[in-house]
Design a protein around this motif. Structure first.
Motif, PDB file in Angstrom:
ATOM      1  N   TYR A  60       0.822  -1.202   0.000  1.00 48.53           N
ATOM      2  CA  TYR A  60       0.000   0.000   0.000  1.00 48.53           C
ATOM      3  C   TYR A  60       0.861   1.261   0.000  1.00 48.53           C
ATOM      4  O   TYR A  60       1.953   1.281   0.575  1.00 48.53           O
ATOM      5  CB  TYR A  60      -0.902   0.043   1.241  1.00 48.53           C
ATOM      6  CG  TYR A  60      -1.904  -1.074   1.294  1.00 48.53           C
ATOM      7  CD1 TYR A  60      -1.616  -2.239   2.008  1.00 48.53           C
ATOM      8  CD2 TYR A  60      -3.125  -0.972   0.642  1.00 48.53           C
ATOM      9  CE1 TYR A  60      -2.535  -3.270   2.062  1.00 48.53           C
ATOM     10  CE2 TYR A  60      -4.051  -2.004   0.689  1.00 48.53           C
ATOM     11  CZ  TYR A  60      -3.748  -3.148   1.393  1.00 48.53           C
ATOM     12  OH  TYR A  60      -4.655  -4.171   1.440  1.00 48.53           O
ATOM     13  N   ALA A  61       0.322   2.298  -0.591  1.00 50.40           N
ATOM     14  CA  ALA A  61       0.919   3.613  -0.442  1.00 50.40           C
ATOM     15  C   ALA A  61       0.677   4.098   0.981  1.00 50.40           C
ATOM     16  O   ALA A  61      -0.346   3.765   1.589  1.00 50.40           O
ATOM     17  CB  ALA A  61       0.303   4.591  -1.445  1.00 50.40           C
ATOM     18  N   ASP A  62       1.602   4.864   1.510  1.00 54.50           N
ATOM     19  CA  ASP A  62       1.469   5.332   2.892  1.00 54.50           C
ATOM     20  C   ASP A  62       0.168   6.107   3.102  1.00 54.50           C
ATOM     21  O   ASP A  62      -0.429   6.055   4.183  1.00 54.50           O
ATOM     22  CB  ASP A  62       2.657   6.220   3.254  1.00 54.50           C
ATOM     23  CG  ASP A  62       3.943   5.423   3.421  1.00 54.50           C
ATOM     24  OD1 ASP A  62       5.023   6.042   3.387  1.00 54.50           O
ATOM     25  OD2 ASP A  62       3.867   4.187   3.576  1.00 54.50           O
ATOM     26  N   SER A  63      -0.270   6.804   2.082  1.00 50.78           N
ATOM     27  CA  SER A  63      -1.444   7.662   2.215  1.00 50.78           C
ATOM     28  C   SER A  63      -2.740   6.886   2.426  1.00 50.78           C
ATOM     29  O   SER A  63      -3.743   7.473   2.864  1.00 50.78           O
ATOM     30  CB  SER A  63      -1.588   8.555   0.983  1.00 50.78           C
ATOM     31  OG  SER A  63      -1.698   7.767  -0.188  1.00 50.78           O
ATOM     32  N   VAL A  64      -2.736   5.595   2.136  1.00 48.57           N
ATOM     33  CA  VAL A  64      -3.983   4.821   2.251  1.00 48.57           C
ATOM     34  C   VAL A  64      -3.877   3.673   3.251  1.00 48.57           C
ATOM     35  O   VAL A  64      -4.865   2.970   3.494  1.00 48.57           O
ATOM     36  CB  VAL A  64      -4.428   4.269   0.886  1.00 48.57           C
ATOM     37  CG1 VAL A  64      -4.565   5.411  -0.127  1.00 48.57           C
ATOM     38  CG2 VAL A  64      -3.488   3.185   0.380  1.00 48.57           C
ATOM     39  N   LYS A  65      -2.707   3.473   3.828  1.00 50.15           N
ATOM     40  CA  LYS A  65      -2.536   2.378   4.790  1.00 50.15           C
ATOM     41  C   LYS A  65      -3.512   2.516   5.959  1.00 50.15           C
ATOM     42  O   LYS A  65      -3.677   3.597   6.511  1.00 50.15           O
ATOM     43  CB  LYS A  65      -1.098   2.357   5.319  1.00 50.15           C
ATOM     44  CG  LYS A  65      -0.111   1.736   4.374  1.00 50.15           C
ATOM     45  CD  LYS A  65       1.289   1.738   4.981  1.00 50.15           C
ATOM     46  CE  LYS A  65       2.294   1.132   4.011  1.00 50.15           C
ATOM     47  NZ  LYS A  65       3.679   1.186   4.540  1.00 50.15           N
ATOM     48  N   GLY A  66      -4.149   1.419   6.295  1.00 50.75           N
ATOM     49  CA  GLY A  66      -5.113   1.424   7.384  1.00 50.75           C
ATOM     50  C   GLY A  66      -6.511   1.838   6.971  1.00 50.75           C
ATOM     51  O   GLY A  66      -7.458   1.680   7.755  1.00 50.75           O
ATOM     52  N   ARG A  67      -6.661   2.370   5.758  1.00 57.52           N
ATOM     53  CA  ARG A  67      -7.987   2.790   5.287  1.00 57.52           C
ATOM     54  C   ARG A  67      -8.455   1.976   4.085  1.00 57.52           C
ATOM     55  O   ARG A  67      -9.652   1.739   3.927  1.00 57.52           O
ATOM     56  CB  ARG A  67      -7.965   4.269   4.898  1.00 57.52           C
ATOM     57  CG  ARG A  67      -7.593   5.208   6.023  1.00 57.52           C
ATOM     58  CD  ARG A  67      -7.796   6.676   5.606  1.00 57.52           C
ATOM     59  NE  ARG A  67      -6.982   7.049   4.467  1.00 57.52           N
ATOM     60  CZ  ARG A  67      -7.464   7.527   3.325  1.00 57.52           C
ATOM     61  NH1 ARG A  67      -8.770   7.672   3.159  1.00 57.52           N
ATOM     62  NH2 ARG A  67      -6.650   7.865   2.326  1.00 57.52           N
ATOM     63  N   PHE A  68      -7.524   1.587   3.234  1.00 59.99           N
ATOM     64  CA  PHE A  68      -7.850   0.829   2.025  1.00 59.99           C
ATOM     65  C   PHE A  68      -7.374  -0.607   2.177  1.00 59.99           C
ATOM     66  O   PHE A  68      -6.361  -0.870   2.847  1.00 59.99           O
ATOM     67  CB  PHE A  68      -7.164   1.437   0.803  1.00 59.99           C
ATOM     68  CG  PHE A  68      -7.698   2.773   0.369  1.00 59.99           C
ATOM     69  CD1 PHE A  68      -8.564   3.516   1.154  1.00 59.99           C
ATOM     70  CD2 PHE A  68      -7.318   3.287  -0.875  1.00 59.99           C
ATOM     71  CE1 PHE A  68      -9.036   4.754   0.738  1.00 59.99           C
ATOM     72  CE2 PHE A  68      -7.785   4.510  -1.298  1.00 59.99           C
ATOM     73  CZ  PHE A  68      -8.639   5.250  -0.491  1.00 59.99           C
ATOM     74  N   ALA A  69      -8.074  -1.522   1.538  1.00 59.42           N
ATOM     75  CA  ALA A  69      -7.673  -2.922   1.548  1.00 59.42           C
ATOM     76  C   ALA A  69      -7.875  -3.515   0.168  1.00 59.42           C
ATOM     77  O   ALA A  69      -8.971  -3.436  -0.391  1.00 59.42           O
ATOM     78  CB  ALA A  69      -8.465  -3.705   2.586  1.00 59.42           C
ATOM     79  N   ILE A  70      -6.827  -4.122  -0.365  1.00 55.46           N
ATOM     80  CA  ILE A  70      -6.911  -4.781  -1.664  1.00 55.46           C
ATOM     81  C   ILE A  70      -7.075  -6.272  -1.437  1.00 55.46           C
ATOM     82  O   ILE A  70      -6.480  -6.849  -0.509  1.00 55.46           O
ATOM     83  CB  ILE A  70      -5.665  -4.477  -2.533  1.00 55.46           C
ATOM     84  CG1 ILE A  70      -5.858  -5.005  -3.944  1.00 55.46           C
ATOM     85  CG2 ILE A  70      -4.393  -5.016  -1.888  1.00 55.46           C
ATOM     86  CD1 ILE A  70      -4.783  -4.542  -4.928  1.00 55.46           C
ATOM     87  N   SER A  71      -7.885  -6.894  -2.258  1.00 55.10           N
ATOM     88  CA  SER A  71      -8.104  -8.329  -2.162  1.00 55.10           C
ATOM     89  C   SER A  71      -8.343  -8.885  -3.559  1.00 55.10           C
ATOM     90  O   SER A  71      -8.424  -8.120  -4.532  1.00 55.10           O
ATOM     91  CB  SER A  71      -9.287  -8.644  -1.243  1.00 55.10           C
ATOM     92  OG  SER A  71     -10.486  -8.057  -1.739  1.00 55.10           O
TER      93      SER A  71
END
Length: 123
Positions: A60-71
């Protein structure tokens, strides 16, 4: 060739959630990684998230870590991006991408691109 088709973009309020989907077709056996990029108006396209098709490892990009999840769903050859706690800075066109190699290469030079889907977060 591989074709990528995104869906799931739209308009959401700050703090809301959206889920993007990316369905791959064609020579999907050649895919080793998939990911998401985004491009805001007058800005460069940047990497958001990536997933290894074989191991399931994610980046993940730092800007989205903890908010976005890829699956991913291997059976459907589809990747997803769950986006939570959205804010106006997330407003962009989101592009699905796929690579014939590892995520580290795909995040700098994907082999395939989708057409993009607009995500707009209102304040």
């Amino acid at each position: 060739q591989v074709q990528l088709v995104e869906s799931g973009g739209g308009l959401v309020q700050t703090g809301g959630s959206l889920r993007l989907s990316c369905a791959a077709s064609g020579r999907t056996f050649s895919i080793d990684s998939m990911g998401w990029f985004r491009q805001a108006p007058r800005k460069e396209r940047v990497f958001v998230a990536g997933i290894s098709w074989s191991s399931g490892g994610t980046w993940y990009a730092d800007s989205v870590k903890g908010r976005f999840a890829i699956s991913k769903d291997n059976a459907k050859t589809t990747a997803y991006l769950q986006m939570d706690s959205l804010n106006p800075e997330d407003t962009s066109v989101y592009y699905c991408a796929a690579g014939r190699s590892i995520v580290a290469r795909m995040r700098t030079r994907p082999d395939y691109w989708g057409q993009g889907t607009q995500v707009t977060v209102s304040s």
